[in-house]
Scaffold this motif. Structure first.
Motif, PDB file in Angstrom:
ATOM      1  N   VAL A 144       0.818  -1.325  -0.019  1.00  0.00           N
ATOM      2  CA  VAL A 144      -0.005  -0.029  -0.115  1.00  0.00           C
ATOM      3  C   VAL A 144       1.062   1.301   0.036  1.00  0.00           C
ATOM      4  O   VAL A 144       0.497   2.251  -0.832  1.00  0.00           O
ATOM      5  N   SER A 145       1.965   1.305   1.086  1.00  0.00           N
ATOM      6  CA  SER A 145       2.539   2.585   1.201  1.00  0.00           C
ATOM      7  C   SER A 145       4.200   2.192   1.322  1.00  0.00           C
ATOM      8  O   SER A 145       4.480   2.455   2.462  1.00  0.00           O
ATOM      9  N   PRO A 146       4.846   1.710   0.427  1.00  0.00           N
ATOM     10  CA  PRO A 146       6.426   0.999   0.608  1.00  0.00           C
ATOM     11  C   PRO A 146       7.194   2.260   1.234  1.00  0.00           C
ATOM     12  O   PRO A 146       8.235   1.940   1.766  1.00  0.00           O
ATOM     13  N   SER A 147       6.884   3.566   1.103  1.00  0.00           N
ATOM     14  CA  SER A 147       7.512   4.828   1.658  1.00  0.00           C
ATOM     15  C   SER A 147       7.621   4.748   3.251  1.00  0.00           C
ATOM     16  O   SER A 147       8.350   5.662   3.586  1.00  0.00           O
ATOM     17  N   ILE A 148       6.556   4.190   3.789  1.00  0.00           N
ATOM     18  CA  ILE A 148       6.550   4.533   5.077  1.00  0.00           C
ATOM     19  C   ILE A 148       7.413   3.527   5.914  1.00  0.00           C
ATOM     20  O   ILE A 148       7.777   2.407   5.494  1.00  0.00           O
ATOM     21  N   THR A 149       7.672   3.878   7.257  1.00  0.00           N
ATOM     22  CA  THR A 149       8.744   3.164   8.136  1.00  0.00           C
ATOM     23  C   THR A 149       7.762   2.045   8.507  1.00  0.00           C
ATOM     24  O   THR A 149       6.682   1.799   8.537  1.00  0.00           O
ATOM     25  N   ILE A 150       8.584   0.821   9.038  1.00  0.00           N
ATOM     26  CA  ILE A 150       7.873  -0.348   9.636  1.00  0.00           C
ATOM     27  C   ILE A 150       7.056   0.298  10.955  1.00  0.00           C
ATOM     28  O   ILE A 150       6.141  -0.271  11.173  1.00  0.00           O
ATOM     29  N   ASN A 151       7.857   1.098  11.564  1.00  0.00           N
ATOM     30  CA  ASN A 151       6.967   1.560  12.767  1.00  0.00           C
ATOM     31  C   ASN A 151       5.588   2.081  12.399  1.00  0.00           C
ATOM     32  O   ASN A 151       4.352   1.978  13.242  1.00  0.00           O
ATOM     33  N   GLU A 152       5.417   3.071  11.191  1.00  0.00           N
ATOM     34  CA  GLU A 152       4.242   3.582  10.731  1.00  0.00           C
ATOM     35  C   GLU A 152       3.479   2.521  10.199  1.00  0.00           C
ATOM     36  O   GLU A 152       2.018   2.530  10.396  1.00  0.00           O
ATOM     37  N   ALA A 153       3.777   1.422   9.585  1.00  0.00           N
ATOM     38  CA  ALA A 153       3.112   0.405   9.211  1.00  0.00           C
ATOM     39  C   ALA A 153       2.605  -0.484  10.384  1.00  0.00           C
ATOM     40  O   ALA A 153       1.198  -0.756  10.397  1.00  0.00           O
ATOM     41  N   PHE A 154       3.077  -0.584  11.508  1.00  0.00           N
ATOM     42  CA  PHE A 154       2.619  -1.112  12.555  1.00  0.00           C
ATOM     43  C   PHE A 154       1.567  -0.331  13.440  1.00  0.00           C
ATOM     44  O   PHE A 154       0.432  -0.752  13.573  1.00  0.00           O
ATOM     45  N   LEU A 155       1.616   1.143  13.172  1.00  0.00           N
ATOM     46  CA  LEU A 155       0.578   2.081  13.699  1.00  0.00           C
ATOM     47  C   LEU A 155      -0.659   2.025  12.567  1.00  0.00           C
ATOM     48  O   LEU A 155      -1.718   2.008  13.036  1.00  0.00           O
ATOM     49  N   LEU A 156      -0.177   2.064  11.294  1.00  0.00           N
ATOM     50  CA  LEU A 156      -1.399   2.119  10.297  1.00  0.00           C
ATOM     51  C   LEU A 156      -2.224   0.794  10.455  1.00  0.00           C
ATOM     52  O   LEU A 156      -3.540   0.913  10.330  1.00  0.00           O
ATOM     53  N   ALA A 157      -1.728  -0.404  10.774  1.00  0.00           N
ATOM     54  CA  ALA A 157      -2.482  -1.549  10.564  1.00  0.00           C
ATOM     55  C   ALA A 157      -3.316  -1.749  11.802  1.00  0.00           C
ATOM     56  O   ALA A 157      -4.246  -2.351  11.934  1.00  0.00           O
ATOM     57  N   LEU A 158      -3.057  -0.887  13.154  1.00  0.00           N
ATOM     58  CA  LEU A 158      -3.995  -1.156  14.190  1.00  0.00           C
ATOM     59  C   LEU A 158      -5.545  -0.407  13.607  1.00  0.00           C
ATOM     60  O   LEU A 158      -6.361  -1.093  14.505  1.00  0.00           O
ATOM     61  N   LYS A 159      -5.713   0.288  12.859  1.00  0.00           N
ATOM     62  CA  LYS A 159      -6.839   0.808  12.396  1.00  0.00           C
ATOM     63  C   LYS A 159      -7.879  -0.345  12.073  1.00  0.00           C
ATOM     64  O   LYS A 159      -9.122  -0.024  12.221  1.00  0.00           O
ATOM     65  N   ASP A 160      -7.394  -1.554  11.671  1.00  0.00           N
ATOM     66  CA  ASP A 160      -8.320  -2.500  11.157  1.00  0.00           C
ATOM     67  C   ASP A 160      -8.766  -3.348  12.351  1.00  0.00           C
ATOM     68  O   ASP A 160      -9.815  -4.174  12.411  1.00  0.00           O
ATOM     69  N   ILE A 161      -8.131  -3.540  13.508  1.00  0.00           N
ATOM     70  CA  ILE A 161      -8.648  -4.116  14.700  1.00  0.00           C
ATOM     71  C   ILE A 161      -9.856  -3.919  15.267  1.00  0.00           C
ATOM     72  O   ILE A 161     -10.806  -4.997  15.598  1.00  0.00           O
ATOM     73  N   PRO A 162     -10.544  -2.716  15.492  1.00  0.00           N
ATOM     74  CA  PRO A 162     -11.985  -2.875  15.831  1.00  0.00           C
ATOM     75  C   PRO A 162     -12.894  -3.377  14.735  1.00  0.00           C
ATOM     76  O   PRO A 162     -13.744  -4.043  15.278  1.00  0.00           O
ATOM     77  N   GLY A 163     -12.465  -3.145  13.613  1.00  0.00           N
ATOM     78  CA  GLY A 163     -13.353  -3.836  12.769  1.00  0.00           C
ATOM     79  C   GLY A 163     -13.423  -5.623  12.725  1.00  0.00           C
ATOM     80  O   GLY A 163     -14.506  -6.042  12.615  1.00  0.00           O
ATOM     81  N   ASN A 164     -12.276  -5.857  12.802  1.00  0.00           N
ATOM     82  CA  ASN A 164     -12.137  -7.486  13.086  1.00  0.00           C
ATOM     83  C   ASN A 164     -12.578  -8.110  14.356  1.00  0.00           C
ATOM     84  O   ASN A 164     -13.134  -8.852  14.461  1.00  0.00           O
ATOM     85  N   ILE A 165     -12.690  -7.014  15.374  1.00  0.00           N
ATOM     86  CA  ILE A 165     -13.333  -7.478  16.730  1.00  0.00           C
ATOM     87  C   ILE A 165     -14.699  -7.718  16.523  1.00  0.00           C
ATOM     88  O   ILE A 165     -15.355  -8.346  16.877  1.00  0.00           O
ATOM     89  N   ALA A 166     -15.460  -6.443  15.923  1.00  0.00           N
ATOM     90  CA  ALA A 166     -16.777  -6.382  15.525  1.00  0.00           C
ATOM     91  C   ALA A 166     -17.018  -7.613  14.706  1.00  0.00           C
ATOM     92  O   ALA A 166     -18.222  -8.208  15.008  1.00  0.00           O
ATOM     93  N   GLN A 167     -16.426  -7.993  13.714  1.00  0.00           N
ATOM     94  CA  GLN A 167     -16.541  -9.074  12.872  1.00  0.00           C
ATOM     95  C   GLN A 167     -16.464 -10.591  13.518  1.00  0.00           C
ATOM     96  O   GLN A 167     -17.395 -11.123  13.214  1.00  0.00           O
ATOM     97  N   VAL A 168     -15.841 -10.585  14.309  1.00  0.00           N
ATOM     98  CA  VAL A 168     -15.573 -11.977  15.300  1.00  0.00           C
ATOM     99  C   VAL A 168     -16.783 -11.764  15.981  1.00  0.00           C
ATOM    100  O   VAL A 168     -17.465 -12.912  16.489  1.00  0.00           O
ATOM    101  N   VAL A 169     -17.142 -10.807  16.829  1.00  0.00           N
ATOM    102  CA  VAL A 169     -18.306 -10.629  17.695  1.00  0.00           C
ATOM    103  C   VAL A 169     -19.638 -11.070  17.103  1.00  0.00           C
ATOM    104  O   VAL A 169     -20.302 -11.790  17.470  1.00  0.00           O
ATOM    105  N   ALA A 170     -19.698 -10.316  15.988  1.00  0.00           N
ATOM    106  CA  ALA A 170     -21.035 -10.547  15.248  1.00  0.00           C
ATOM    107  C   ALA A 170     -20.990 -12.049  14.466  1.00  0.00           C
ATOM    108  O   ALA A 170     -22.001 -12.843  14.524  1.00  0.00           O
ATOM    109  N   GLY A 171     -19.853 -12.689  14.409  1.00  0.00           N
ATOM    110  CA  GLY A 171     -19.814 -14.060  13.885  1.00  0.00           C
ATOM    111  C   GLY A 171     -20.278 -15.050  15.032  1.00  0.00           C
ATOM    112  O   GLY A 171     -20.823 -15.912  14.767  1.00  0.00           O
ATOM    113  N   ILE A 172     -19.689 -14.653  16.094  1.00  0.00           N
ATOM    114  CA  ILE A 172     -19.900 -15.688  17.350  1.00  0.00           C
ATOM    115  C   ILE A 172     -21.347 -15.382  17.748  1.00  0.00           C
ATOM    116  O   ILE A 172     -22.218 -16.414  17.704  1.00  0.00           O
ATOM    117  N   VAL A 173     -21.962 -14.326  17.662  1.00  0.00           N
ATOM    118  CA  VAL A 173     -23.480 -13.882  17.682  1.00  0.00           C
ATOM    119  C   VAL A 173     -24.381 -14.699  16.945  1.00  0.00           C
ATOM    120  O   VAL A 173     -25.635 -15.293  17.221  1.00  0.00           O
TER     121      VAL A 173
END
Length: 187
Positions: A144-173
Motif C-alpha cells: 500500500v505505502s512502501p515509503s512508510i517506516t515499519i513503525n508507521e506500518a505497525f501503527l497504520l495496521a491498528l486501524k483494522d483491529i476494531p472492525g475485526n473485533i466487531a466481525q468476530v463478535v458478530a460471527g459468534i452472535v
C-alpha cells in the motif's frame, strides 16, 4: 459412505465424494455469507462470513472446515478486488477454522457444548485478529505505502483491529444460535 454421514465432524483418512461435496457446499456458503453483507475498510473488508467459518468448524470438523473456509473466503477476495489479500486470507481463515474445530471437538465435546464452542470461536477469532494485524503491517509497508517506516506500518495496521473485533463478535452472535439449531437437525 454411510459411516461418514453419521460422523460429520470426525475426520477420516480417506476423502470421499461426499466429503468433497460437503466442503464445496460449505465453501459456497462461506463465500455467500461474506458477499451478502460486507463493508470495505481502508485496506480490507469487514463482513459476516466469520459466522459461517464457525458453523463450518462445528458441522465439518477442523480439517474440512479449514478447507471450506480457506476456499470460500479467498474466493471472495479474488472476485471482489482484494486479490492481494487472498493468500493471507487462505491461510488465516483456514487456520481460524482449524483452531475453532480443534477446540470444539476436544475431549468428548463433539461440538455440542455451547460454552466450549464460544471459547473455540473466541480463540479462533483472536488468532484471526492478530494474523490480520500482522498481515496488515506487511501490506501497509510493502504494497500500500512502501515509503512508510515499519513503525508507521505497525501503527497504520491498528486501524483494522476494531472492525475485526466487531466481525468476530458478530460471527459468534450469529454462529452460536445457528449451531444449536443445526446440531438438533444433525441428529
Amino acid at each position: 459412505m454411510e459411516q461418514n454421514r453419521g460422523k460429520m465432524g470426525a475426520s477420516s483418512a480417506k476423502t470421499s465424494t461426499y466429503d468433497l461435496i460437503k466442503v464445496g457446499l460449505m465453501a459456497a456458503i462461506v463465500f455467500v455469507a461474506t458477499s451478502i453483507i460486507h463493508v470495505p475498510s481502508f485496506m480490507g473488508v469487514v463482513h459476516l462470513g466469520d459466522s459461517m467459518v464457525f458453523v463450518a468448524a462445528l458441522l465439518l470438523g477442523k480439517k474440512k472446515a479449514a478447507a471450506a473456509s480457506a476456499i470460500g473466503m479467498s474466493l471472495f477476495d479474488l472476485l471482489n478486488g482484494y486479490t492481494a489479500w487472498a493468500p493471507f486470507t487462505f491461510v488465516i481463515k483456514g487456520v481460524m477454522a482449524y483452531i475453532a474445530g480443534s477446540i470444539a471437538y476436544r475431549r468428548d465435546y463433539e461440538g455440542k457444548k455451547i460454552i466450549n464452542n464460544i471459547l473455540a470461536f473466541a480463540i479462533g477469532g483472536l488468532f484471526m485478529i492478530a494474523a490480520y494485524y500482522f498481515s496488515g503491517v506487511l501490506m501497509a509497508k510493502y504494497i500500500v505505502s512502501p515509503s512508510i517506516t515499519i513503525n508507521e506500518a505497525f501503527l497504520l495496521a491498528l486501524k483494522d483491529i476494531p472492525g475485526n473485533i466487531a466481525q468476530v463478535v458478530a460471527g459468534i452472535v450469529i454462529a452460536v444460535p445457528l449451531s444449536i439449531s443445526l446440531n438438533k437437525v444433525k441428529k
